[in-house]
Motif scaffolding. Structure first.
Motif, PDB file in Angstrom:
ATOM      1  N   LYS A 247      16.186 -46.332  27.340  1.00 35.20           N
ATOM      2  CA  LYS A 247      15.355 -46.857  26.261  1.00 35.20           C
ATOM      3  C   LYS A 247      14.201 -47.704  26.808  1.00 35.20           C
ATOM      4  CE  LYS A 247      15.605 -49.529  21.971  1.00 35.20           C
ATOM      5  NZ  LYS A 247      16.507 -50.243  21.033  1.00 35.20           N
ATOM      6  N   GLY A 248      13.000 -47.382  26.366  1.00 34.74           N
ATOM      7  CA  GLY A 248      11.813 -48.112  26.790  1.00 34.74           C
ATOM      8  C   GLY A 248      11.086 -47.492  27.967  1.00 34.74           C
ATOM      9  N   ALA A 249      11.680 -46.491  28.600  1.00 34.25           N
ATOM     10  CA  ALA A 249      11.064 -45.883  29.772  1.00 34.25           C
ATOM     11  C   ALA A 249       9.830 -45.075  29.382  1.00 34.25           C
ATOM     12  CB  ALA A 249      12.060 -44.991  30.493  1.00 34.25           C
ATOM     13  N   LYS A 250       8.845 -45.076  30.294  1.00 33.70           N
ATOM     14  CA  LYS A 250       7.655 -44.249  30.153  1.00 33.70           C
ATOM     15  C   LYS A 250       7.587 -43.307  31.348  1.00 33.70           C
ATOM     16  CE  LYS A 250       4.954 -47.700  27.592  1.00 33.70           C
ATOM     17  NZ  LYS A 250       3.693 -48.491  27.548  1.00 33.70           N
ATOM     18  N   ALA A 251       7.270 -42.046  31.088  1.00 35.31           N
ATOM     19  CA  ALA A 251       7.299 -41.044  32.154  1.00 35.31           C
ATOM     20  C   ALA A 251       6.315 -39.928  31.858  1.00 35.31           C
ATOM     21  CB  ALA A 251       8.707 -40.479  32.312  1.00 35.31           C
ATOM     22  N   THR A 252       6.073 -39.122  32.882  1.00 37.71           N
ATOM     23  CA  THR A 252       5.302 -37.892  32.727  1.00 37.71           C
ATOM     24  C   THR A 252       6.176 -36.734  33.177  1.00 37.71           C
ATOM     25  OG1 THR A 252       3.193 -39.020  33.131  1.00 37.71           O
ATOM     26  CG2 THR A 252       3.231 -36.624  33.375  1.00 37.71           C
ATOM     27  N   LEU A 253       6.242 -35.702  32.344  1.00 36.53           N
ATOM     28  CA  LEU A 253       7.023 -34.505  32.640  1.00 36.53           C
ATOM     29  C   LEU A 253       6.068 -33.348  32.929  1.00 36.53           C
ATOM     30  CD1 LEU A 253       9.583 -34.697  29.674  1.00 36.53           C
ATOM     31  CD2 LEU A 253       9.762 -35.796  31.920  1.00 36.53           C
ATOM     32  N   TYR A 254       6.311 -32.623  34.015  1.00 33.19           N
ATOM     33  CA  TYR A 254       5.558 -31.414  34.351  1.00 33.19           C
ATOM     34  C   TYR A 254       6.526 -30.243  34.201  1.00 33.19           C
ATOM     35  CZ  TYR A 254       2.376 -34.833  36.374  1.00 33.19           C
ATOM     36  OH  TYR A 254       1.527 -35.916  36.558  1.00 33.19           O
ATOM     37  N   ILE A 255       6.269 -29.395  33.212  1.00 32.83           N
ATOM     38  CA  ILE A 255       7.271 -28.431  32.773  1.00 32.83           C
ATOM     39  C   ILE A 255       6.785 -27.007  32.998  1.00 32.83           C
ATOM     40  CG2 ILE A 255       8.672 -27.674  30.825  1.00 32.83           C
ATOM     41  CD1 ILE A 255       8.311 -30.419  29.573  1.00 32.83           C
ATOM     42  N   PRO A 256       7.435 -26.258  33.916  1.00 33.40           N
ATOM     43  CA  PRO A 256       7.082 -24.840  34.082  1.00 33.40           C
ATOM     44  C   PRO A 256       7.446 -24.061  32.827  1.00 33.40           C
ATOM     45  CG  PRO A 256       9.060 -25.360  35.330  1.00 33.40           C
ATOM     46  CD  PRO A 256       8.547 -26.675  34.801  1.00 33.40           C
ATOM     47  N   SER A 257       6.850 -22.894  32.681  1.00 36.72           N
ATOM     48  CA  SER A 257       6.956 -22.183  31.406  1.00 36.72           C
ATOM     49  C   SER A 257       8.373 -21.733  31.074  1.00 36.72           C
ATOM     50  CB  SER A 257       6.018 -20.980  31.390  1.00 36.72           C
ATOM     51  OG  SER A 257       6.437 -19.995  32.315  1.00 36.72           O
ATOM     52  N   ASP A 258       9.227 -21.490  32.100  1.00 34.76           N
ATOM     53  CA  ASP A 258      10.580 -21.050  31.760  1.00 34.76           C
ATOM     54  C   ASP A 258      11.390 -22.170  31.130  1.00 34.76           C
ATOM     55  OD1 ASP A 258      10.814 -22.397  34.315  1.00 34.76           O
ATOM     56  OD2 ASP A 258      12.835 -21.578  34.456  1.00 34.76           O
ATOM     57  N   PRO A 272       0.830 -17.640  26.776  1.00 39.85           N
ATOM     58  CA  PRO A 272       2.024 -17.266  27.542  1.00 39.85           C
ATOM     59  C   PRO A 272       1.984 -17.821  28.967  1.00 39.85           C
ATOM     60  CG  PRO A 272       1.242 -15.397  26.274  1.00 39.85           C
ATOM     61  CD  PRO A 272       0.207 -16.476  26.118  1.00 39.85           C
ATOM     62  N   PHE A 273       3.122 -18.291  29.419  1.00 34.98           N
ATOM     63  CA  PHE A 273       3.306 -18.816  30.772  1.00 34.98           C
ATOM     64  C   PHE A 273       2.418 -20.024  31.055  1.00 34.98           C
ATOM     65  CE2 PHE A 273       4.491 -14.289  31.038  1.00 34.98           C
ATOM     66  CZ  PHE A 273       5.827 -14.456  31.358  1.00 34.98           C
ATOM     67  N   SER A 274       2.322 -20.916  30.066  1.00 35.47           N
ATOM     68  CA  SER A 274       1.575 -22.155  30.258  1.00 35.47           C
ATOM     69  C   SER A 274       2.476 -23.221  30.878  1.00 35.47           C
ATOM     70  CB  SER A 274       1.031 -22.677  28.924  1.00 35.47           C
ATOM     71  OG  SER A 274       0.006 -21.856  28.430  1.00 35.47           O
ATOM     72  N   ILE A 275       1.935 -23.945  31.870  1.00 31.82           N
ATOM     73  CA  ILE A 275       2.619 -25.118  32.426  1.00 31.82           C
ATOM     74  C   ILE A 275       2.182 -26.327  31.608  1.00 31.82           C
ATOM     75  CG2 ILE A 275       2.947 -26.560  34.463  1.00 31.82           C
ATOM     76  CD1 ILE A 275       2.111 -24.119  36.142  1.00 31.82           C
ATOM     77  N   LEU A 276       3.150 -27.075  31.092  1.00 32.65           N
ATOM     78  CA  LEU A 276       2.863 -28.177  30.184  1.00 32.65           C
ATOM     79  C   LEU A 276       3.099 -29.523  30.866  1.00 32.65           C
ATOM     80  CD1 LEU A 276       4.567 -26.816  26.945  1.00 32.65           C
ATOM     81  CD2 LEU A 276       2.273 -26.352  27.837  1.00 32.65           C
ATOM     82  N   LYS A 277       2.286 -30.482  30.468  1.00 34.78           N
ATOM     83  CA  LYS A 277       2.419 -31.860  30.943  1.00 34.78           C
ATOM     84  C   LYS A 277       2.601 -32.761  29.727  1.00 34.78           C
ATOM     85  CE  LYS A 277      -0.342 -35.590  32.967  1.00 34.78           C
ATOM     86  NZ  LYS A 277      -1.699 -35.974  33.419  1.00 34.78           N
ATOM     87  N   PHE A 278       3.644 -33.572  29.753  1.00 35.07           N
ATOM     88  CA  PHE A 278       3.907 -34.490  28.648  1.00 35.07           C
ATOM     89  C   PHE A 278       3.994 -35.925  29.177  1.00 35.07           C
ATOM     90  CE2 PHE A 278       5.518 -30.604  26.695  1.00 35.07           C
ATOM     91  CZ  PHE A 278       5.071 -30.727  25.381  1.00 35.07           C
TER      92      PHE A 278
END
Length: 288
Positions: A247-258, A272-278
């Protein structure tokens, strides 16, 4: 001589039938009565029952205007299983008369392709249309399925390398999970991490990793997003990534399309097959 094998695989783009509706080609008729003409004809084995045929499709109206084309860069072109019980459909008939590399033009009516519910952009039931079909591959179903699995594996390896290059080029030190999720924790939270089944509240901003284009943001809406963790209600990368935070953590996720949307489109920006960053912040963890 060409055989029943895939001769081109992966991200190669195939041209639509460049001659358009070539009326000079000699017309033939399938057993079900569909009229077709070879624009380009090769020697080789023709499709048989339980083969899977991949192809490019271009649809023309009766004035030769293009209404649709599948001719784009993709790992998964349209494909049809030659079903032994299907003896009448246009694709099942035409592919029994063609081999790899062939290009054909087929005269049909709109309902031959769409049934009684014809999408308005293709006209109305009964309208004549032409199908421009280029045969890309044909192989037994079992071999095709193994090939699909290999394409997925190759695509994942490609995306992992792309993420690693992005991180290196931007001097970002990230951790990686066994499944290929990359993450950076910018601020540690407090307390325990959420468990599967607990509802979590998250603020996030999602962008395409390569271009940086934003496609969604709960921060912009001023409304956190809540979901039960580990229940498949969100993409796999979220279920895995949020479980790494407290709880309270801040992060960045780099997510391959699978771990995201794979070969599917998700709205106008996620192809299709987009790499997402959150960029995410875990605001709250609720009891089960």
């Amino acid at each position: 001589m060409l055989t029943k094998k895939q001769i081109i695989i992966g991200l190669a783009a195939f041209g639509a039938i460049s001659t358009g509706c070539d009326k000079s080609a000699e017309q033939k008729t399938t057993k079900s009565g569909y009229k077709y003409a070879h624009v380009l004809e090769n020697e080789g084995d023709k499709a048989i029952d339980n083969d899977v045929v991949e192809y490019n499709l271009t649809i023309y109206n009766n004035t030769d205007s293009v209404l649709y084309t599948s001719d784009r860069e993709t790992l998964f072109p349209p494909a049809t299983l030659i079903n032994p019980r299907d003896t009448a459909s246009v694709f099942g008939q035409v592919f029994r008369e063609t081999t790899v590399g062939d290009s054909v033009l087929v005269d049909v009516k709109t309902e031959d392709l769409f049934g009684p519910m014809v999408p308005p952009q293709f006209g109305k039931a009964g309208d004549p249309i032409k199908l421009g079909i280029k045969v890309l591959s044909m192989e037994p179903k079992e071999e095709y399925q193994r090939g699909i699995e290999l394409r997925f594996e190759q695509q994942k390896d490609k995306e992992i390398a792309e993420i690693e290059k992005f991180l290196k080029d931007n001097n970002i030190e990230a951790q990686r999970t066994e499944n290929g999720l990359f993450y950076v924790i910018h601020e540690e939270g407090k307390g325990t991490k959420p468990e599967a089944g607990q509802t979590v509240s998250v603020h996030y901003t999602g962008t395409l990793m390569t271009s940086g284009e934003k496609f969604d943001s709960s921060v912009d809406r001023g409304e956190p997003f809540e979901f039960p963790l580990g229940q498949g209600r969100v993409i796999k990368g979220w279920d895995e990534g949020i479980a790494l935070l407290n709880k309270g953590a801040k992060a960045t996720l780099y997510i391959p399309s699978d771990l995201a949307y794979g070969p599917r489109e998700a709205g106008p920006k996620i192809k299709p097959f987009s790499i997402l960053k959150f960029d995410v912040e875990l605001l709250d963890i609720k009891k089960k």
